[in-house]
Design a protein around this motif. Sequence first.
Motif, mmCIF file in Angstrom:
data_model
loop_
_atom_site.group_PDB
_atom_site.id
_atom_site.type_symbol
_atom_site.label_atom_id
_atom_site.label_comp_id
_atom_site.label_asym_id
_atom_site.label_seq_id
_atom_site.Cartn_x
_atom_site.Cartn_y
_atom_site.Cartn_z
ATOM 1 N N HIS A 124 19.140 -34.404 -12.103
ATOM 2 C CA HIS A 124 19.282 -32.957 -11.881
ATOM 3 C C HIS A 124 18.057 -32.399 -11.157
ATOM 4 N N ALA A 125 16.876 -32.817 -11.574
ATOM 5 C CA ALA A 125 15.643 -32.341 -10.923
ATOM 6 C C ALA A 125 15.573 -32.807 -9.475
ATOM 7 N N ALA A 126 15.949 -34.044 -9.218
ATOM 8 C CA ALA A 126 15.923 -34.561 -7.843
ATOM 9 C C ALA A 126 16.909 -33.808 -6.959
ATOM 10 N N GLU A 127 18.063 -33.482 -7.513
ATOM 11 C CA GLU A 127 19.067 -32.760 -6.730
ATOM 12 C C GLU A 127 18.671 -31.311 -6.480
ATOM 13 N N SER A 128 17.864 -30.749 -7.367
ATOM 14 C CA SER A 128 17.366 -29.388 -7.116
ATOM 15 C C SER A 128 16.508 -29.369 -5.861
ATOM 16 N N GLY A 129 15.675 -30.390 -5.700
ATOM 17 C CA GLY A 129 14.882 -30.500 -4.481
ATOM 18 C C GLY A 129 15.749 -30.736 -3.264
ATOM 19 N N LEU A 130 16.791 -31.551 -3.407
ATOM 20 C CA LEU A 130 17.693 -31.822 -2.291
ATOM 21 C C LEU A 130 18.415 -30.554 -1.851
ATOM 22 N N ALA A 131 18.868 -29.754 -2.812
ATOM 23 C CA ALA A 131 19.586 -28.520 -2.469
ATOM 24 C C ALA A 131 18.726 -27.611 -1.605
ATOM 25 N N THR A 132 17.450 -27.507 -1.952
ATOM 26 C CA THR A 132 16.540 -26.662 -1.163
ATOM 27 C C THR A 132 16.340 -27.248 0.230
ATOM 28 N N GLY A 133 16.112 -28.550 0.296
ATOM 29 C CA GLY A 133 15.797 -29.173 1.572
ATOM 30 C C GLY A 133 16.964 -29.269 2.528
ATOM 31 N N VAL A 134 18.170 -29.436 1.996
ATOM 32 C CA VAL A 134 19.295 -29.710 2.883
ATOM 33 C C VAL A 134 19.862 -28.430 3.498
ATOM 34 N N ARG A 135 19.582 -27.274 2.907
ATOM 35 C CA ARG A 135 20.105 -26.016 3.475
ATOM 36 C C ARG A 135 19.617 -25.807 4.905
ATOM 37 N N ALA A 136 18.316 -25.970 5.116
ATOM 38 C CA ALA A 136 17.765 -25.792 6.457
ATOM 39 C C ALA A 136 18.312 -26.848 7.411
ATOM 40 N N ALA A 137 18.471 -28.081 6.908
ATOM 41 C CA ALA A 137 19.000 -29.149 7.753
ATOM 42 C C ALA A 137 20.427 -28.837 8.194
ATOM 43 N N LEU A 138 21.230 -28.327 7.279
ATOM 44 C CA LEU A 138 22.612 -27.999 7.613
ATOM 45 C C LEU A 138 22.688 -26.903 8.675
ATOM 46 N N ALA A 139 21.837 -25.900 8.537
ATOM 47 C CA ALA A 139 21.840 -24.817 9.523
ATOM 48 C C ALA A 139 21.542 -25.355 10.912
ATOM 49 N N GLY A 140 20.558 -26.226 11.012
ATOM 50 C CA GLY A 140 20.215 -26.801 12.307
ATOM 51 C C GLY A 140 21.304 -27.704 12.857
ATOM 52 N N LEU A 141 21.937 -28.476 11.985
ATOM 53 C CA LEU A 141 22.977 -29.403 12.436
ATOM 54 C C LEU A 141 24.234 -28.658 12.887
ATOM 55 N N HIS A 142 24.597 -27.592 12.184
ATOM 56 C CA HIS A 142 25.759 -26.802 12.610
ATOM 57 C C HIS A 142 25.512 -26.180 13.983
ATOM 58 N N ALA A 143 24.269 -25.833 14.267
ATOM 59 C CA ALA A 143 23.940 -25.242 15.565
ATOM 60 C C ALA A 143 24.131 -26.235 16.709
ATOM 61 N N ARG A 144 24.058 -27.534 16.416
ATOM 62 C CA ARG A 144 24.233 -28.557 17.456
ATOM 63 C C ARG A 144 25.676 -28.665 17.922
ATOM 64 N N ASP A 145 26.617 -28.278 17.065
ATOM 65 C CA ASP A 145 28.035 -28.254 17.401
ATOM 66 C C ASP A 145 28.556 -29.622 17.867
#
Length: 452
Positions: A124-145
């Motif tokens: 659970h603790a490891a996934e809390s860090g992942l949730a924070t980190g992956v949000r920014a990554a997703l935003a950038g990846l969606h922009a690549r289209d």
Amino acid sequence: MVPENERGPIARSYADLQSLGTLFACDDRGIPPGSGLQAGIALFRAGEVAMVNLAELAGRATADAAAGRPIVLLRTVRWMVAIARAWSELAWRIADMAPAGAPADADPGPRIEALASPNWARLHAAESGLATGVRAALAGLHARDDGTGDRLAQLLLRYVMLERTALEYSALAGFGGDYEALVQPGTIRAAVAERELRGRTVLMQFRAGHQMPELVVAAANDHIAAALAHLENRGYGEALEVMRRLDRLLDVAAVLMNVLADELQTAEYHQIRENLGLTSGSHSVNLHFHLMRDLLPSLVAAVGAAPPGGSALETSVLATIRALTRAADRHVDRWRLVHLNLPRNNLGAGETGTRSLTGSPDALLAVTRMREAGLARTAHPPGETSFRATDSGRGVLALAELEQELLAAVAARTQDRFRDVQQRTGRFAAEPEFRPPPIRRSSRTRPRKDQG
């Protein structure tokens, strides 16, 4: 002194590679072999292997997202999905291990559940860090289209749903007790983390693909032994209850092979291959000796020789036991056929002389022959069919020619990279130290070829 290469320790044996000494170091006094409690705990422990792996992978994925490595991030999350799928498959079977015969409206009593595990808290603790980190990554990846963002989102959604399923079903009522005292997650975590290599590899996940089935099959073997004892005393009702649990255990053991068959890539395996040492999955005492060579053939023989039932009910129960015995045989054959994907994907074509780590002159051909030998040891071979999965030389499949080209390419790549293995030089000049274990006997056990 432990032999090493630039990545780290080289395994001395299969048991050493998979940390079986630690994996089976739990104190199981008071847990009857062949019981529903034993089966449930085995499934929980295999789930603990999954949770420890997932926490490690979540940490990697967080680092991948922070470093802006989208392709590597996708690969890590794919591994998370594969391990979570295995965990959910284990969890589905846990409820089947509860005591049978209680009224539907009866209070099932206290539950043990994976939510009480310290390894769940770490995940659970490891996934809390992942949730924070992956949000920014997703935003950038969606922009690549280019679809990368959609694929990552799909994998994450799939992973979370698998985790939800695993948590809901990782609960067992009717036995009571303290989760940590029964399942001993600290010992399982120690076994998972015991062997590490330098750099980034999938060694932990490779080991998980073996450790989870080892735990399940050890309980399955005790169930076969218990069923044999009941059958000898004509305790058909008691044998049936044991056999129903055995069916669920062997079913999930076969399913667990999909983790490595579906996810382990050739390059990932080659990266860790030298560190596997002179080992082979065929050195698994639980799987290849006690289950496949000793206990399952004994069960088939005992069920075939069982006296007819003395009543209509007994006759019906015995018929169900026979059906479950055939199913057990099929589950083991499913395991063998899925296992064939490991040498296919990572070593290449048969009849190319691609050697195994232990020196078999043709690794894929050796595994194929092991399947045929296993079928011959039981009374339920497929019989005459127009096609066999291992009939690689027949032109029935439209993709067979392409299949052989792909397998040949993997074989050439493997032979070129691992010349010491091919030529039996350097570390691979020695013979494996493994020796077949004593036969796990019952009154129906037949001698093995390795034991006279």
